[in-house]
Design a protein around this motif. Structure first.
Motif, PDB file in Angstrom:
ATOM      1  N   GLU A  45     112.796 102.445   1.906  1.00 57.83           N
ATOM      2  CA  GLU A  45     113.279 101.187   2.009  1.00 57.83           C
ATOM      3  C   GLU A  45     112.378  99.818   2.163  1.00 57.83           C
ATOM      4  OE1 GLU A  45     116.961  98.749   4.140  1.00 57.83           O
ATOM      5  OE2 GLU A  45     116.122 100.770   4.812  1.00 57.83           O
ATOM      6  N   LEU A  46     112.027  99.011   1.484  1.00 55.46           N
ATOM      7  CA  LEU A  46     111.200  97.953   1.485  1.00 55.46           C
ATOM      8  C   LEU A  46     111.972  96.820   2.573  1.00 55.46           C
ATOM      9  CD1 LEU A  46     108.916  96.345   0.711  1.00 55.46           C
ATOM     10  CD2 LEU A  46     110.193  94.920  -0.895  1.00 55.46           C
ATOM     11  N   ILE A  47     110.769  96.705   3.767  1.00 56.26           N
ATOM     12  CA  ILE A  47     111.529  96.063   4.756  1.00 56.26           C
ATOM     13  C   ILE A  47     110.832  94.421   4.561  1.00 56.26           C
ATOM     14  CG2 ILE A  47     111.102  95.327   7.450  1.00 56.26           C
ATOM     15  CD1 ILE A  47     111.164  98.371   7.737  1.00 56.26           C
ATOM     16  N   MET A  48     109.459  94.570   4.517  1.00 61.24           N
ATOM     17  CA  MET A  48     108.738  93.263   4.359  1.00 61.24           C
ATOM     18  C   MET A  48     107.570  93.590   3.589  1.00 61.24           C
ATOM     19  SD  MET A  48     108.820  91.274   8.083  1.00 61.24           S
ATOM     20  CE  MET A  48     108.231  89.921   7.224  1.00 61.24           C
ATOM     21  N   PHE A  49     107.033  92.277   2.852  1.00 65.49           N
ATOM     22  CA  PHE A  49     105.644  92.296   2.224  1.00 65.49           C
ATOM     23  C   PHE A  49     105.139  91.219   2.686  1.00 65.49           C
ATOM     24  CE2 PHE A  49     106.609  88.682  -0.459  1.00 65.49           C
ATOM     25  CZ  PHE A  49     108.002  88.953  -0.923  1.00 65.49           C
ATOM     26  N   ILE A  50     103.667  90.997   2.680  1.00 68.74           N
ATOM     27  CA  ILE A  50     102.734  90.138   2.918  1.00 68.74           C
ATOM     28  C   ILE A  50     101.596  89.950   2.204  1.00 68.74           C
ATOM     29  CG2 ILE A  50     101.688  91.094   5.060  1.00 68.74           C
ATOM     30  CD1 ILE A  50     101.834  88.634   6.598  1.00 68.74           C
ATOM     31  N   TYR A  51     101.110  88.786   1.768  1.00 71.00           N
ATOM     32  CA  TYR A  51      99.955  88.830   1.065  1.00 71.00           C
ATOM     33  C   TYR A  51      99.091  87.604   1.410  1.00 71.00           C
ATOM     34  CZ  TYR A  51     102.932  85.854  -1.810  1.00 71.00           C
ATOM     35  OH  TYR A  51     103.598  84.762  -2.306  1.00 71.00           O
ATOM     36  N   SER A  52      99.435  86.781   2.416  1.00 68.59           N
ATOM     37  CA  SER A  52      98.420  85.900   2.955  1.00 68.59           C
ATOM     38  C   SER A  52      98.303  86.100   4.583  1.00 68.59           C
ATOM     39  CB  SER A  52      99.125  84.295   2.709  1.00 68.59           C
ATOM     40  OG  SER A  52      99.450  84.174   1.738  1.00 68.59           O
ATOM     41  N   ASN A  53      96.938  85.742   4.749  1.00 68.68           N
ATOM     42  CA  ASN A  53      96.768  85.927   6.223  1.00 68.68           C
ATOM     43  C   ASN A  53      97.689  85.090   7.145  1.00 68.68           C
ATOM     44  OD1 ASN A  53      94.430  87.393   6.417  1.00 68.68           O
ATOM     45  ND2 ASN A  53      93.113  85.932   5.720  1.00 68.68           N
TER      46      ASN A  53
END
Lengths: 111, 118
Positions: A45-53
């Motif tokens: 289950e997707l909790i979070m995503f991040i793509y910037s520092n």
């Protein structure tokens, strides 16, 4: 060297504490980073995503990304027994549409 | 959020028979779907990338003649395990990515299908 590395755990924390989950990746050109939670016998289950520092916060969860160190982390504040699960770090590497998953860290929150 | 379904949720079959697993994106069109396999206490291993209207792309070591993938429409991909053997017993999970041109390219997973070959 594995493409995405995680400590398998188990990581045991008392209820109410902060759980810190770590992940390193090998492809410096990776673009997106994801944290999934997987309960036993269930799909992720997707909790979070991040793509910037930097940091990204969503409720009790904070994802941290440091591209220079090729390091992603997930902090869970006020841990609850229901947070006990395996947490999978996933990375979208350069030139691939699919995600590459780490082996997961098993978190146990003790009541 | 995006919803992906799988059918069946579990199946038991005899060695030598074939089993078909369906993966559907319910509220979005998915030009690309992914099939993973997960053995107990192990992580997800990508088997193949399913492309609508074209042949699937298989990962190294995955037998394309054994694991047949068909992506007939923008909302349906099927995985057929042919001539199943006990070592094919595993948890099969599909995922799909909503159409987008910007980051983050997140994937949403179906609930998985547990296959047991006797």
């Amino acid at each position: 060297q594995k493409e995405v590395e995680q400590n398998s755990g188990p990581l045991s924390v008392p209820e109410g504490a902060i759980a810190s989950l770590n992940c390193t990746y090998s492809d410096r050109g990776s673009q997106s980073f994801f944290w999934y939670r997987q309960y036993s016998g269930k799909s992720p289950e997707l909790i979070m995503f991040i793509y910037s520092n930097g940091d990204k916060e969503d409720g009790r969860f904070t994802a941290q990304l440091n591209k220079a160190s090729q390091y992603v982390s997930l902090l869970i504040r006020d841990s609850q027994p229901s947070d006990s699960a395996t947490y999978l770090c996933a990375v979208k590497a350069t030139g691939r549409r699919a995600l590459t998953f780490g082996s997961g860290t098993r978190l146990q929150v003790q009541p | 959020g995006a919803v992906v379904s799988q059918h069946p949720s579990w199946v038991i079959c005899k060695s030598g028979t074939s089993v078909k697993i369906e993966c559907r994106s319910l509220d979005f069109q998915a030009t690309t779907m992914f099939w993973y396999r997960q053995f107990p206490k192990q992580s997800l291993m990508l088997m193949a990338t399913s492309n609508e209207g074209s042949k699937a792309t298989y990962e190294q070591g995955v037998e394309k003649d054994k694991f047949l993938i068909n992506h007939a429409s923008l909302t349906l991909s099927t995985l057929t395990v042919t001539s199943a053997h006990p070592e094919d017993s595993s948890f099969y999970i599909c995922s799909a990515t909503p159409p987008q041109v910007l980051l983050p390219y997140e994937q949403y997973f179906g609930p998985g299908t547990r296959l047991t070959v006797t």
